[in-house]
Write an enzyme that holds these catalytic residues in place. Structure first.
Site, PDB file in Angstrom:
ATOM      1  N   CYS A  21       0.834  -1.201   0.000  1.00 31.99           N
ATOM      2  CA  CYS A  21       0.000   0.000   0.000  1.00 31.99           C
ATOM      3  C   CYS A  21       0.870   1.254   0.000  1.00 31.99           C
ATOM      4  O   CYS A  21       1.812   1.367   0.793  1.00 31.99           O
ATOM      5  CB  CYS A  21      -0.887  -0.025   1.239  1.00 31.99           C
ATOM      6  SG  CYS A  21      -1.804   1.484   1.463  1.00 31.99           S
ATOM      7  N   CYS A  27      -0.290   5.615   7.407  1.00 27.86           N
ATOM      8  CA  CYS A  27      -1.651   5.292   7.823  1.00 27.86           C
ATOM      9  C   CYS A  27      -1.684   4.567   9.163  1.00 27.86           C
ATOM     10  O   CYS A  27      -2.441   4.924  10.056  1.00 27.86           O
ATOM     11  CB  CYS A  27      -2.315   4.466   6.737  1.00 27.86           C
ATOM     12  SG  CYS A  27      -3.798   3.639   7.253  1.00 27.86           S
ATOM     13  N   CYS A 105      -8.277   0.826  -0.266  1.00 27.54           N
ATOM     14  CA  CYS A 105      -7.486   0.168   0.771  1.00 27.54           C
ATOM     15  C   CYS A 105      -7.570  -1.339   0.555  1.00 27.54           C
ATOM     16  O   CYS A 105      -8.642  -1.858   0.237  1.00 27.54           O
ATOM     17  CB  CYS A 105      -8.061   0.573   2.128  1.00 27.54           C
ATOM     18  SG  CYS A 105      -7.512  -0.436   3.493  1.00 27.54           S
ATOM     19  N   GLN A 229     -19.152  -7.873  14.029  1.00 27.10           N
ATOM     20  CA  GLN A 229     -17.805  -8.211  13.557  1.00 27.10           C
ATOM     21  C   GLN A 229     -17.621  -7.770  12.104  1.00 27.10           C
ATOM     22  O   GLN A 229     -18.528  -7.929  11.285  1.00 27.10           O
ATOM     23  CB  GLN A 229     -17.566  -9.714  13.675  1.00 27.10           C
ATOM     24  CG  GLN A 229     -17.440 -10.203  15.111  1.00 27.10           C
ATOM     25  CD  GLN A 229     -16.101  -9.853  15.750  1.00 27.10           C
ATOM     26  OE1 GLN A 229     -15.298  -9.113  15.192  1.00 27.10           O
ATOM     27  NE2 GLN A 229     -15.863 -10.369  16.932  1.00 27.10           N
ATOM     28  N   GLU A 279     -25.541  -6.676  27.892  1.00 33.19           N
ATOM     29  CA  GLU A 279     -24.783  -5.768  27.030  1.00 33.19           C
ATOM     30  C   GLU A 279     -24.990  -4.339  27.519  1.00 33.19           C
ATOM     31  O   GLU A 279     -26.085  -3.959  27.923  1.00 33.19           O
ATOM     32  CB  GLU A 279     -25.281  -5.954  25.578  1.00 33.19           C
ATOM     33  CG  GLU A 279     -24.989  -4.848  24.599  1.00 33.19           C
ATOM     34  CD  GLU A 279     -23.511  -4.655  24.308  1.00 33.19           C
ATOM     35  OE1 GLU A 279     -22.783  -5.646  24.110  1.00 33.19           O
ATOM     36  OE2 GLU A 279     -23.077  -3.481  24.294  1.00 33.19           O
ATOM     37  N   CYS A 356     -10.741 -10.678  21.696  1.00 30.96           N
ATOM     38  CA  CYS A 356     -10.022  -9.980  20.625  1.00 30.96           C
ATOM     39  C   CYS A 356      -8.746  -9.363  21.191  1.00 30.96           C
ATOM     40  O   CYS A 356      -8.072  -8.600  20.510  1.00 30.96           O
ATOM     41  CB  CYS A 356     -10.913  -8.927  19.981  1.00 30.96           C
ATOM     42  SG  CYS A 356     -11.561  -7.730  21.135  1.00 30.96           S
TER      43      CYS A 356
HETATM   44  N1  SAH Z   1     -20.623 -10.801  21.265  1.00 31.42           N
HETATM   45  C1  SAH Z   1     -20.879  -9.719  20.359  1.00 31.42           C
HETATM   46  C2  SAH Z   1     -20.179  -8.411  20.737  1.00 31.42           C
HETATM   47  C3  SAH Z   1     -18.736  -8.491  21.128  1.00 31.42           C
HETATM   48  S1  SAH Z   1     -17.874  -6.930  21.202  1.00 31.42           S
HETATM   49  C4  SAH Z   1     -20.534 -10.121  18.933  1.00 31.42           C
HETATM   50  O1  SAH Z   1     -19.899 -11.154  18.708  1.00 31.42           O
HETATM   51  O2  SAH Z   1     -20.909  -9.396  18.014  1.00 31.42           O
HETATM   52  C5  SAH Z   1     -17.944  -6.506  22.869  1.00 31.42           C
HETATM   53  C6  SAH Z   1     -19.282  -5.933  23.311  1.00 31.42           C
HETATM   54  O3  SAH Z   1     -19.166  -5.627  24.698  1.00 31.42           O
HETATM   55  C7  SAH Z   1     -19.702  -4.635  22.632  1.00 31.42           C
HETATM   56  O4  SAH Z   1     -20.997  -4.793  22.099  1.00 31.42           O
HETATM   57  C8  SAH Z   1     -19.696  -3.601  23.757  1.00 31.42           C
HETATM   58  O5  SAH Z   1     -20.719  -2.624  23.627  1.00 31.42           O
HETATM   59  C9  SAH Z   1     -19.929  -4.466  24.968  1.00 31.42           C
HETATM   60  N2  SAH Z   1     -19.453  -3.947  26.260  1.00 31.42           N
HETATM   61  C10 SAH Z   1     -18.375  -3.177  26.518  1.00 31.42           C
HETATM   62  N3  SAH Z   1     -18.231  -2.984  27.845  1.00 31.42           N
HETATM   63  C11 SAH Z   1     -19.250  -3.659  28.457  1.00 31.42           C
HETATM   64  C12 SAH Z   1     -19.635  -3.844  29.811  1.00 31.42           C
HETATM   65  N4  SAH Z   1     -18.938  -3.302  30.811  1.00 31.42           N
HETATM   66  N5  SAH Z   1     -20.720  -4.605  30.063  1.00 31.42           N
HETATM   67  C13 SAH Z   1     -21.438  -5.170  29.059  1.00 31.42           C
HETATM   68  N6  SAH Z   1     -21.125  -5.008  27.748  1.00 31.42           N
HETATM   69  C14 SAH Z   1     -20.046  -4.276  27.440  1.00 31.42           C
END
Ligand code: SAH
Length: 401
Positions: A21, A27, A105, A229, A279, A356
């Protein structure tokens, strides 16, 4: 002109090797530019063994992609002006707020990049001014494009400083003329001096205000502010592994902590007795409830709370929600001691940890170990080729089970 050697006036590298790139040095989005994909996977394997080797019994080799290019289904572009006053769009330069102009990109969806380029070229004729961070003047700050991988729907979110968007209908019409794949356009208001991309208020200019995608046989709605994701085909592998690690027989009570739009919990619900999702993000919980209905699933409940607080309350209440399996998928910062303490009080047989952040994963697995949970296997999945990020899923069981 005072320009670093090897860079043209837009900051592009003029002497990068073919296939690399032209803006990668500035970047900062890709750590592994110029590194063969096979080698990238080897480096990630080595890293995961180093971090998890002494904590997890078996660390499987990472599952890579057949074609690791243009996988990102979510693209953010920051807008501004170059030195000559022409609109530019791209990413912030590494560790700064200078904009690196990016036309296309290698890891971003190509249509999303084309939509962003077209928006940039429309700005002058629609007299739309880009936002200037220093003065606080201007209108358009960012454009976010998201794609439903399986549905082919595109959502364009225009992040602006003001809810009044003159000639918005003509703008949307002109944009959709070139890109009929855009199924919804949203105006997001962000008038704060912040590094967050999105503000809190959304106004739908066209379409339903969200897109849908399909994953593991379920349908999911994605709103501008909800986590989803960015690499759906690899996510499918990740979720399939998580469900396999949960070893569900149709009877279990499952906790899906940090559930986002409810993806993992909804997929798991077909193999479980009941599922609870927790969540923090309000938009994501709204999407999760909608998603459960959309998939005609009745054994799932979602709660809008901090995951640690919720588990703590549950573990001390008489409500008798005692999960057999806890699935957690926290952000990169990992989970908390409060969450781990609460889980160990509830004593589920199995825990599935989707992560992650390998460093925080290693830290948290050690804390779970102190509470009697043994990590049996880990499966890394390459969700983010050309970057150092590694996603993985780990199976834990209560020692002796
Ligand atoms: N399991 C889902 C999201 C994973 S990402 C998937 O696979 O798509 C992590 C998530 O945790 C996000 O949606 C974020 O908003 C949430 N999050 C962050 N801090 C948090 C907390 N203290 N309590 C509950 N959720 C939280």
């Amino acid at each position: 002109m005072n320009r670093p050697s090897g860079a043209d006036e837009r900051g592009k590298d003029t002497n990068t090797p073919a296939g690399v790139c032209p803006v990668y040095r500035k970047c900062g989005g890709c750590d592994y530019q110029g590194v063969e994909y096979k080698e990238q996977l080897q480096r990630k394997d080595k890293e995961m063994h180093k971090l998890l080797g002494g904590i997890v019994d078996t660390v499987h080799p990472i599952i890579g992609m057949k074609d690791p290019m243009h996988y990102r289904c979510k693209v953010n572009a920051v807008f501004g002006l170059d030195k000559k006053g022409y609109p530019v769009s791209g990413n912030y330069e590494k560790n700064s707020h200078r904009i690196v102009s990016v036309d296309s990109c290698m890891i971003e969806d190509e249509k999303a990049d084309a939509i962003i380029r077209d928006i940039r070229s429309m700005l002058r004729s629609f007299r739309i001014r880009t936002y200037d961070e220093d003065s606080g003047y201007g209108f358009l700050r960012h454009v976010q494009v998201r794609k439903g991988y399986a549905t082919g729907e595109y959502m364009v979110t225009l992040v602006c400083t003001d809810p009044v968007f003159p000639s918005k209908n003509n703008f949307v019409k002109a944009l959709r003329k070139n890109h009929p794949e855009i199924s919804t356009v949203i105006l997001n208001i962000n008038d704060k001096s912040t590094s967050m991309v999105l503000g809190e208020r959304n106004i739908t200019l066209y379409g339903r205000g969200f897109i849908e995608d399909e994953l593991c046989g379920c349908r999911f709605r994605i709103s501008p502010g909800s986590f989803y994701q960015v690499n759906p085909p690899q996510t499918q592998i990740l979720y399939d592994t998580a469900i396999r690690y949960a070893r569900l027989t149709g009877q279990e009570t499952v906790m899906d902590a940090y559930c986002g739009t409810g993806t993992i919990g909804i997929i798991a619900s077909r193999h479980a007795g009941s599922v609870y999702g927790v969540e923090l993000n309000r938009d994501a919980v709204r999407d999760a409830i909608w998603n459960a209905r959309r998939n005609d699933i009745k054994n799932v409940r979602f709660v809008n709370k901090d995951a640690g607080d919720y588990m703590d309350e549950l573990s001390q209440s008489r409500e008798e929600v005692l999960p057999d399996v806890v699935i957690l998928d926290p952000p990169r910062t990992g989970t908390t001691q409060k969450f781990i303490d609460a889980v160990s009080r509830m004593a589920p047989e199995r825990i599935v940890y989707v992560s992650c952040g390998p460093d925080t994963l290693a830290r948290d697995l050690k804390l779970f170990r102190k509470k009697g949970y043994k990590a049996l296997e880990a499966q890394p999945v390459d969700l983010f080729p050309f970057t150092e990020h590694v996603e993985s899923v780990v199976k834990l069981t209560r020692a002796g089970l």
